[in-house]
Design an enzyme around this catalytic site. Structure first.
Site, short mmCIF file in Angstrom:
data_model
loop_
_atom_site.label_atom_id
_atom_site.label_comp_id
_atom_site.label_asym_id
_atom_site.label_seq_id
_atom_site.Cartn_x
_atom_site.Cartn_y
_atom_site.Cartn_z
N GLY A 125 0.86 -1.16 0.02
CA GLY A 125 -0.10 0.07 0.09
C GLY A 125 0.85 1.04 0.00
N ASN A 132 -7.69 3.69 9.36
CA ASN A 132 -7.06 2.73 9.91
C ASN A 132 -6.93 2.55 11.39
OD1 ASN A 132 -5.11 4.70 8.98
ND2 ASN A 132 -3.83 3.67 10.56
N SER A 146 -3.50 -3.34 -0.45
CA SER A 146 -2.34 -4.19 0.20
C SER A 146 -2.82 -5.50 0.53
CB SER A 146 -1.74 -3.45 1.36
OG SER A 146 -0.74 -4.09 2.18
N THR A 184 11.03 -7.14 -12.02
CA THR A 184 10.34 -8.50 -12.05
C THR A 184 9.40 -8.78 -11.28
OG1 THR A 184 12.73 -9.41 -12.98
CG2 THR A 184 11.02 -11.07 -12.35
N CYS A 239 1.88 1.74 12.77
CA CYS A 239 3.09 2.71 12.52
C CYS A 239 3.40 3.57 13.65
CB CYS A 239 2.72 3.48 11.22
SG CYS A 239 2.63 2.23 9.99
N1 PLP Z 1 -2.82 2.85 4.28
C1 PLP Z 1 -3.41 2.55 5.19
C2 PLP Z 1 -4.80 2.96 5.61
C3 PLP Z 1 -2.96 1.46 6.03
O1 PLP Z 1 -3.62 0.89 7.17
C4 PLP Z 1 -1.76 0.88 5.78
C5 PLP Z 1 -1.04 -0.27 6.64
O2 PLP Z 1 -1.24 -0.06 7.81
C6 PLP Z 1 -0.96 1.29 4.58
C7 PLP Z 1 -1.47 2.26 4.00
C8 PLP Z 1 0.29 0.76 4.30
O3 PLP Z 1 0.34 -0.19 3.60
P1 PLP Z 1 1.38 -1.54 3.73
O4 PLP Z 1 1.70 -1.99 4.93
O5 PLP Z 1 1.22 -2.38 2.62
O6 PLP Z 1 2.69 -0.66 3.12
#
Ligand code: PLP
Length: 391
Positions: free
Chosen positions: A71, A152, A200, A238, A328
Site C-alpha cells: 500500500g 485505519n 495491500s 521483475t 506505525c
Molecule cells: N494505508 C493504510 C490506511 C494502512 O492501514 C496501511 C497499513 O497499515 C497502509 C496504507 C500501508 O500499507 P502497507 O503496509 O502495505 O505498506
C-alpha cells in the site's frame, strides 16, 4: 500460552490456501514473466489472471491495475507522480491519513513546493464536504485531493462516491487510500469516478509485500521505479509472481465469503461493544467506530477511562495482541495524530485509546478473555491510583 490476535488492521494471518497457492508457484512457476519461453509465459499468465480478477472486483479494466510491493508504494507512486508528471501544484488532504500518505504529501511540499491544504475533521472524525468543495473551488491551481476511504485507527468511512463526483465536477484529481477497505466490502469504481486507489494484500489474509495501485486509464500517471517495461512501464522490476498469486487467492477467498465473514465480524464487534460497556465503567468508543453503517466493521476504537501507556504491553504479556494506535505509531508514547484530532485535552491526558481489530477467525471466547483482562487492568489501575492518593 494461546495467543489472541486482535490487531487485524495492522496485518492479518495468511490463510492456508494462500500459503499453498504461493508455495506451489514458488516450486513450479519460477520463470521470469518477461521471458518469452513457456516457463516465463506461464508465470505471466498467472499474473494476468489475477489482474483480471482484481479488475472484475473493482469493475474496471485490467490495464488499470498495477501490481506493487504494498500500500505504501502504491500511495507514494500515485501522489509523487501526480506532482512530478501531472503538474499538481496543490494537495488537499487531512490530518487523519496514514503516514505513507501524510509523509509523501509533506515530502512533495518540501521538495517540490506543493501547497498543502488540510481538511480538519470534527470530533467524530468526519469531514465537512461543503467545506471540502469550498477549498477545492478556492484556487485555480492544478489540485489533487487525497482522502482515505476507511480510517485505519477509528474505521470512519468516507463517502467515496460523493467526494469522487465532487472532484470530477470541479476538475480536480482524486486519490483514495483504500488499503483498509479493499476486499472487505464491495467496491465498484465504474460507479465511483475516482482517479487513483491503493491496496495491500496483507490486510485480507494475503502476503506482505504484495499490493496494487488502481490508476484510471488515460490519467497520464507514470511510475517512480524506472527500468524495464513491466506493469506497462509504470512499475519496473521483475514481478513478485508468488506474491501476486497470493493476493489473488486471498481476494478470491474474501469475495467468496464476504457475506459470511462480514456478518460474523459485525456480530463479534457488537458483542465486544456490549461486553465492554457492561464490564468496564466509563468506556467510550472513538470516532464512528461503534456505529455499524458509518464505520469499517473490522475496527473498534476504544477509549479506556484511565491513563495506561503500558496497556499494550500488559495485554501482550497475557497473550493478547491489540494496538494502541496504528501499527506505525504504536510504541510511541504520544497519542497519534488521529487521536489528537478527535479527543479533547482531558481525554488525551486521562484516557487510553485502544484499537481492537477483528477478522473472521475472531471468537467470542477471545473477546471474553480480552474483556476480562481489560477489566482486571482497570480495577488494578483504580487500586493503584487509590494507593497513590493515600500515600
Ligand atoms: N494505508 C493504510 C490506511 C494502512 O492501514 C496501511 C497499513 O497499515 C497502509 C496504507 C500501508 O500499507 P502497507 O503496509 O502495505 O505498506
Amino acid at each position: 500460552m494461546d495467543r489472541i490476535y486482535l490487531d487485524n488492521a495492522a496485518t492479518t494471518p495468511l490463510s492456508e490456501e494462500v500459503i499453498d497457492a504461493m508455495v506451489d508457484v514458488m516450486k513450479t512457476n519460477y520463470g521470469n514473466p518477461s521471458s518469452t519461453h513457456s516457463l516465463g509465459q506461464e508465470a505471466k499468465i498467472l499474473i494476468e489472471n489475477v489482474r483480471r480478477q482484481v479488475a472484475d472486483y473493482l469493475h474496471v479494466t485490467p490495464a488499470e491495475i498495477i501490481f506493487t510491493s504494498c500500500g505504501t508504494e502504491s500511495n507514494n507512486m500515485i501522489i509523487k507522480s501526480c506532482v512530478n508528471h501531472l503538474g499538481v501544484e496543490r494537495i488537499i488532504t487531512s490530518p487523519m491519513e496514514h503516514k505513507c500518505v501524510a509523509e509523501t504529501v509533506l515530502d512533495m511540499k518540501k521538495r517540490r513546493g506543493v501547497e498543502v491544504v488540510y481538511l480538519r475533521p470534527d470530533q467524530k472524525g468526519d469531514f465537512d464536504l461543503i467545506q471540502l468543495e469550498e477549498i477545492i473551488k478556492s484556487s485555480d491551481k492544478k489540485t489533487l485531493v487525497t482522502l482515505m476511504h476507511a480510517n485505519n485507527e477509528i474505521g470512519n468511512l468516507l463517502d467515496l462516491k460523493k467526494v469522487a463526483e465532487m472532484c470530477k465536477a470541479n476538475k480536480v484529481l482524486f486519490h483514495s487510500d483504500t488499503v483498509q477497505s479493499m476486499a472487505h466490502m464491495e467496491i465498484d469504481f465504474s460507479q465511483i469516478p475516482l482517479d487513483f486507489a491503493s491496496c495491500s494484500a496483507h490486510k485480507f489474509h494475503g502476503p506482505k509485500g504484495s499490493g496494487f495501485a488502481f490508476i484510471r486509464k488515460a490519467s497520464g500517471l507514470k511510475g517512480i521505479i524506472t527500468g524495464g517495461p513491466q506493469e506497462r512501464s509504470l512499475r519496473a522490476g521483475t514481478e513478485n509472481v508468488c506474491g501476486i498469486v497470493g493476493l489473488g487467492k486471498a481476494l478470491e477467498i474474501s469475495l467468496n465469503n464476504m457475506d459470511q465473514y462480514s456478518s460474523h465480524i459485525k456480530e463479534i464487534k457488537k458483542y465486544t461493544k456490549e461486553r465492554l460497556l457492561s464490564e468496564v465503567d466509563g468506556v467510550k468508543f472513538n470516532g464512528r467506530s461503534a456505529e455499524e453503517e458509518t464505520s469499517l466493521y473490522t475496527v473498534l476504537s476504544v477509549l479506556l477511562p484511565f491513563k495506561d501507556p503500558m496497556i499494550g504491553l500488559k495485554l501482550d504479556m497475557k497473550g493478547i495482541a491489540v494496538s494502541q494506535g496504528s501499527a506505525c505509531s504504536s510504541g510511541a508514547t504520544k497519542p497519534s495524530m488521529v487521536m489528537m484530532m478527535i479527543l479533547d485535552e482531558d481525554e488525551i491526558e486521562n484516557c487510553t485509546p485502544l484499537r481492537i481489530s477483528f477478522s473472521h477467525l475472531t471468537t467470542k471466547e477471545e473477546i471474553d478473555t480480552l474483556v476480562d483482562a481489560l477489566q482486571e487492568i482497570a480495577v488494578s489501575f483504580n487500586i493503584e491510583k487509590t494507593n497513590v492518593e493515600h500515600r
